[in-house]
Design an enzyme around this catalytic site. Structure first.
Site, PDB file in Angstrom:
ATOM      1  N   HIS A 234       0.801  -1.228   0.000  1.00 17.24           N
ATOM      2  CA  HIS A 234       0.000   0.000   0.000  1.00 17.24           C
ATOM      3  C   HIS A 234       0.838   1.285   0.000  1.00 17.24           C
ATOM      4  CE1 HIS A 234      -3.283  -2.712   0.862  1.00 17.24           C
ATOM      5  NE2 HIS A 234      -2.558  -3.207   1.847  1.00 17.24           N
TER       6      HIS A 234
HETATM    7  O1  RIB Z   1      -3.614  -0.100   5.849  1.00 19.15           O
HETATM    8  C1  RIB Z   1      -2.334  -0.167   5.292  1.00 19.15           C
HETATM    9  C2  RIB Z   1      -1.322   0.535   6.157  1.00 19.15           C
HETATM   10  O2  RIB Z   1      -1.236  -0.078   7.436  1.00 19.15           O
HETATM   11  C3  RIB Z   1       0.078   0.569   5.620  1.00 19.15           C
HETATM   12  O3  RIB Z   1       0.701   1.783   5.900  1.00 19.15           O
HETATM   13  C4  RIB Z   1       0.754  -0.593   6.275  1.00 19.15           C
HETATM   14  O4  RIB Z   1       2.127  -0.376   6.489  1.00 19.15           O
HETATM   15  C5  RIB Z   1      -0.119  -0.925   7.465  1.00 19.15           C
HETATM   16  O5  RIB Z   1       0.405  -1.094   8.686  1.00 19.15           O
END
Ligand code: RIB
Ligand code: CA
Length: 308
Positions: A234
């Site tokens: 992400h």
């Molecule tokens: O929801 C995705 C996010 O939360 C990202 O930043 C990932 O690293 C997670 O911990």
């Protein structure tokens, strides 16, 4: 006018997908002038995420300083490490060379303010963790919001969450901090979960594009992708959207965050408004993201270390 390259602070909680975000940023010195990395915990302790940030930067041969951030969310303590998404060491049990770096002496929020002063209105933030450090910076330095040009954020969602029915982790873990950031007046470009999730790089595609990548970096990336079963990284998508904003379409809006207890806590509440202060990503074009990802992977070519 956007300054080129963009003076940037990356606020992060490394983190498997944060690793790829750092990879993208460090591989694009033409786009980003990375002034500092600020660390926040949540996925793991801030000790672990800070150490990971320093070791990842060293791996990518970037000498940006790391400033340690908060050891708790604004309104509550961190939970247990999120081992299923990031492994016990935050990096899917991959062991990076020990960089022996130490964090800068300032706290994250003090460093953000100082660098914002130095950059005279041009500083941008890329946030890929809970927004605790940024909220503390705004609370401590009320003039700061006028000094930051833009915040690009991996966080929030247009519909479904990953830690609750409507809450994405970076927003939901510290909803109060996220609300402070969205209401700071700084334009936020929100790259939410519903966009990032549509941009996976499966192992087979990674193998094809990484034939000439430094073997250690290649192997580490491969193991991280394998750990996540090919799911999207992400945080890297948000970084890529700064390099190529046409990876997604943008809706102009005003965004805030639900902070009250209940089913909708941590929800990003999006008010479409053509005069709004924020922009919300949607409709990602995965091929465009893949182009940035491929360029990133190829930047760390074999012989990369010798050339530095
Ligand atoms: O929801 C995705 C996010 O939360 C990202 O930043 C990932 O690293 C997670 O911990
Ligand atoms: Ca993260």
């Amino acid at each position: 006018m956007e300054k080129n390259p963009i003076p940037l602070i990356l606020d992060t909680d490394p983190g498997v997908d944060d690793f790829f975000c750092l990879a993208v940023v460090c591989a694009h010195p033409d786009v980003f002038s990375l002034c500092a990395v600020t660390s926040v915990g949540g996925n793991n302790s801030t000790d672990v995420t800070t150490k990971n940030a320093m070791d990842i930067l060293a791996l990518f041969h970037h000498d940006a300083p790391v400033f340690r951030g908060s050891d708790r969310y604004l309104t509550e303590e961190f939970g247990e490490p999120v081992v299923t998404a990031h492994g016990a060491n935050g990096l899917a049990e991959q062991i990076l060379p020990d960089s022996k770096r130490v964090p800068g002496k300032e706290k994250a929020w003090d460093a953000i303010y100082r660098i914002a002063l130095e950059e005279q209105g041009n500083l941008e933030l890329l946030t890929v963790g809970p927004l605790t450090n940024i909220a503390i910076a705004f609370l401590k330095y009320p003039s700061l919001s006028k000094m930051i040009r833009r915040i690009t954020m991996m966080g929030g969602t247009n519909f479904i969450g990953n830690i609750g029915p409507y809450a994405e982790a970076n927003i939901g873990h510290d909803a109060m901090a996220a609300r402070i950031v969205f209401e700071s007046g700084v334009p936020v470009h929100m790259v939410g979960l519903d966009s990032t999730i549509q941009c996976p790089v499966p192992l087979e595609e990674f193998e094809k594009m990484s034939g000439h990548t430094d073997p250690f970096i290649r192997n580490t990336m491969r193991e991280l992708i394998r750990f996540r079963k090919g799911e999207a990284m992400h945080d890297a998508v948000a970084a890529a959207c700064m390099i190529d904003p046409d990876i997604v379409s943008w809706k102009t809006a005003d965004v805030t965050v639900e902070v009250n207890e209940g089913l909708t806590k941590g929800m990003t509440v999006i008010f479409p408004d053509e005069n709004g202060n924020d922009r919300v990503a949607h409709n990602p074009v995965r091929e465009r993201y893949l182009a940035v990802f491929e360029k990133t992977v190829q930047y760390y070519r074999e012989g990369f270390y010798e050339s530095k």
